[in-house]
Each structure stands twice: as C-alpha cells, then as structure tokens.
Design a protein around this motif. Structure first.
Motif, PDB file in Angstrom:
ATOM      1  N   PHE A 226       0.768  -1.128   0.050  1.00 28.80           N
ATOM      2  CA  PHE A 226       0.084   0.038   0.128  1.00 28.80           C
ATOM      3  C   PHE A 226       0.810   1.271  -0.058  1.00 28.80           C
ATOM      4  CE2 PHE A 226      -2.574  -3.138   1.934  1.00 28.80           C
ATOM      5  CZ  PHE A 226      -3.779  -3.321   1.290  1.00 28.80           C
TER       6      PHE A 226
ATOM      7  N   CYS B 184      -9.204  -3.579  -4.594  1.00 32.25           N
ATOM      8  CA  CYS B 184      -9.243  -2.871  -5.851  1.00 32.25           C
ATOM      9  C   CYS B 184      -8.027  -2.252  -6.200  1.00 32.25           C
ATOM     10  CB  CYS B 184     -10.308  -1.811  -5.703  1.00 32.25           C
ATOM     11  SG  CYS B 184     -11.941  -2.276  -5.459  1.00 32.25           S
ATOM     12  N   ALA B 185      -8.010  -1.806  -7.622  1.00 33.48           N
ATOM     13  CA  ALA B 185      -6.705  -1.081  -8.120  1.00 33.48           C
ATOM     14  C   ALA B 185      -5.969  -0.285  -7.186  1.00 33.48           C
ATOM     15  CB  ALA B 185      -6.865  -0.688  -9.389  1.00 33.48           C
ATOM     16  N   SER B 186      -7.042   0.585  -6.658  1.00 35.35           N
ATOM     17  CA  SER B 186      -6.350   1.835  -5.731  1.00 35.35           C
ATOM     18  C   SER B 186      -5.734   1.181  -4.451  1.00 35.35           C
ATOM     19  CB  SER B 186      -7.469   2.565  -5.387  1.00 35.35           C
ATOM     20  OG  SER B 186      -7.125   3.609  -4.287  1.00 35.35           O
ATOM     21  N   ASN B 187      -4.657   1.357  -3.918  1.00 36.61           N
ATOM     22  CA  ASN B 187      -3.942   1.009  -2.742  1.00 36.61           C
ATOM     23  C   ASN B 187      -3.373   2.172  -2.051  1.00 36.61           C
ATOM     24  OD1 ASN B 187      -1.925   1.564  -4.729  1.00 36.61           O
ATOM     25  ND2 ASN B 187      -0.539   0.008  -4.078  1.00 36.61           N
ATOM     26  N   ILE B 188      -3.942   3.284  -2.272  1.00 36.28           N
ATOM     27  CA  ILE B 188      -3.581   4.503  -1.504  1.00 36.28           C
ATOM     28  C   ILE B 188      -4.259   4.949   0.005  1.00 36.28           C
ATOM     29  CG2 ILE B 188      -3.359   7.075  -1.753  1.00 36.28           C
ATOM     30  CD1 ILE B 188      -3.038   6.729  -4.767  1.00 36.28           C
TER      31      ILE B 188
ATOM     32  N   LEU C 213     -10.900   0.791   0.478  1.00 35.02           N
ATOM     33  CA  LEU C 213     -10.120   0.424  -0.735  1.00 35.02           C
ATOM     34  C   LEU C 213     -10.516  -1.171  -1.201  1.00 35.02           C
ATOM     35  CD1 LEU C 213      -6.286   1.243   0.076  1.00 35.02           C
ATOM     36  CD2 LEU C 213      -8.181   2.709  -1.064  1.00 35.02           C
TER      37      LEU C 213
ATOM     38  N   CYS D 187     -12.580  -4.418  -2.426  1.00 35.25           N
ATOM     39  CA  CYS D 187     -13.713  -4.773  -3.278  1.00 35.25           C
ATOM     40  C   CYS D 187     -14.501  -5.787  -2.594  1.00 35.25           C
ATOM     41  CB  CYS D 187     -12.843  -5.285  -4.442  1.00 35.25           C
ATOM     42  SG  CYS D 187     -12.138  -4.036  -5.537  1.00 35.25           S
TER      43      CYS D 187
END
Length: 314
Positions: free
Chosen positions: A12, A169-173, A187, A189
């Motif tokens: 992350f 999901c694709a976002s890991n921020i 974050l 899914c």
C-alpha cells in the motif's frame, strides 16, 4: 465486479502528512524529535517507578504499564514513517500493514483499559480509603491488567483476521501516515459488512465500557470530594486526579474526532492530523503530564538521575 478487477495487494502507499518534497525534511525532523522525547520520557517513567520502592503501589503500577503501552504505541508507526522519508518511498507491504493494524488496535485498547483502571484506583483511594489495600491488592491489579491484555489481543486479532480475508481494488493509496482500519476497508472490493459490524458492536463496546467506567468513577469522586469541609482538602483530593483527567480528555477527545464524527464531516487532512494527536502527540505528552504535577514522580526521577550520575562518576 469481475474477478479480474480484483487484486491481492502486495503493498500500500501511505501518503503521509504532505506530498510536497520540500516539507519532508521538516516533517522528518519534527517526528524524530517527538519520537525521541516520547520514547525517552515513557522509558524514564518505567525506570523511575521500577527503581523506587515508594512507588510500588497500584496507581504507579498502572502508570508504568501505560508508559510501556505508549512507548510501544509511538514505536508501532513513527519509525516506519521516518524510514520511508529517508528512503524517499511511501510504500508499506501488505503483511506490515496488517501488523500495524493489529498493534495499533491492541495498544489503543490497552490505553482505554488502563485509563479505566487508573480511574477506578482513584475512586477507591478517595471514596473507600479504608478498604484500599483490599480492593486494590496485587492480585486484583494483576487480574485487571491480565484480563485487559487478553481482551485487547482478542479484539485486535478479530479485526486483523477479518481484514486478511478481504480483496482490494486497483487503488492502494491510504491517506494517512500509517495503516488504519477504516481507510483500508474503503479500498476493499469485498463485502465489508461483517468488518463494519464488528467495528460498530465490538469496537464500540470496548471504547464505551471503559469510558462509562471512567465517567462513573469521576461522578463518585466529585460527589465525595464536595463533601470534604475544607477547601485545602478538596484541592488536595482533586490534585491527585488532575493528571489522569487531562490525559482522558485528550485521548477520548481525539478518538471521538476521528472515529465518532458523522462521515460527512470527515476529511483526510483533518483525520490525519487528529490521528497524529492520539498516535504520537499524546504518548509524547503523557510523561510530562504525569510528572510535572506529581511530587513522588519528580522525587523518583531526581533519585534515578542522581544514581546514574554517581555511577558515571565512578
């Protein structure tokens, strides 16, 4: 959503407190200073209480454990942040993120329970002084501490295992300087209803019960102190609770600001700053709050430093 859009995140990204490169050195210096002060202050309290037999009593037993928890609390997140700034990276591995979540929940729970235990200690000392040695015996204190660690470990383990089953999901921020439960859930899914339910029921109960214990203890304390005829006696009684009450207000005030406000009033910047308060600033301030107004702690610290100075001289 299709399976292909899911990922078992390997790391992350922790955004930290600022994305501006020119501020990183200032943030590094500030957090390094707070970490050194907080770690040294809490370790000094543990050493001072351990080396002074006059402080081997329930009030200081719980204070030394609170200092140990605060030292671990500040060490669970700040060193990783400092390393990331030095390496000019913002990443944290999936395993390290789950480990951070486990220890942050564990130590926050222990802060809760220890503050309640210290409030109960003051209640017994002021409202039932003749029964203090019986009601706050070593066995009872050890039982209170042991059960607190057991419940705190169980609670943090539940959340960590529930988090480990999720896909992301694709976002890991993550918009914090550490891995926190709520932004990580956002974050995912996967279906997080069970996670949310556990936060609401178990987490809420673990925060609410100690808070109510502290509140009820202080209601009885205030009621008992107001019956003291002399003003000097009232001030002396309240002075024994002042430091603890200050820490309680700071801790629960910031916790409420982050987790119990309506979601519409949340912002990443405000929540991040509030998390700095209860994760870093309060553990750093606790040694000063408990020592500056406590004559016994001042004496123990002077004794500790005099012994160290004498041993260095030899």
């Amino acid at each position: 959503m299709e399976r292909g859009n899911h990922t078992s995140a390997s790391e992350f990204i922790l955004l930290g407190l600022s994305s501006q490169p020119e501020r990183q050195e200032l943030i590094f210096g500030l957090f390094l200073l707070m970490y050194v002060i907080g770690a040294a202050g809490n370790l000094l309290i543990i050493l001072a209480i351990g080396s002074d037999s006059h402080l081997h009593m329930p009030m200081y037993f719980f204070l030394s454990n609170l200092s140990l928890v605060d030292f671990c609390f500040i060490s669970a997140t700040v060193p990783k942040m400092l390393v990331n700034i030095q390496k000019q990276t913002q990443s944290i591995s999936y395993g390290s993120c789950l480990t951070q979540i486990y220890f942050c929940i564990l130590l926050a729970n222990m802060d809760n329970f220890l503050l309640m235990a210290m409030a109960y200690d003051r209640y017994v000392a002021i409202c039932h002084p003749l029964y203090y040695s019986t009601m706050m015996s070593l066995q009872i204190c050890a039982l209170m501490l042991g059960s607190s660690w057991l419940i705190a470990n169980f609670h943090s383990l539940i959340h960590t295992l529930l988090m480990a089953r999720l896909e992301f999901c694709a976002s890991n921020i993550i918009p914090y300087f550490f891995c926190d439960l709520v932004p990580l859930l956002q974050l995912s899914c996967s279906n997080t209803q069970l996670n949310q339910l556990m936060i609401l029921l178990v987490g809420g109960l673990i925060v609410l019960v100690p808070f109510l214990g502290i509140l009820i203890s202080y209601i009885y304390i205030v009621s008992a102190v107001l019956k003291v005829p002399s003003t000097q006696g009232k001030l002396k009684a309240f002075s024994t609770c002042g430091s603890h009450l200050t820490v309680v207000i700071l801790f629960y005030g910031t916790i409420t600001g982050v987790y119990l406000n309506p979601s519409s009033s949340h912002s990443a910047d405000k929540d991040s700053l509030a998390s700095v308060m209860y994760m870093v600033v309060i553990p750093m301030l606790n040694p000063f709050i408990y020592c500056l107004r406590n004559k016994d702690m001042k004496r123990a610290l002077r004794k500790l430093f005099s012994v160290k100075a004498l041993s260095c001289g030899l």
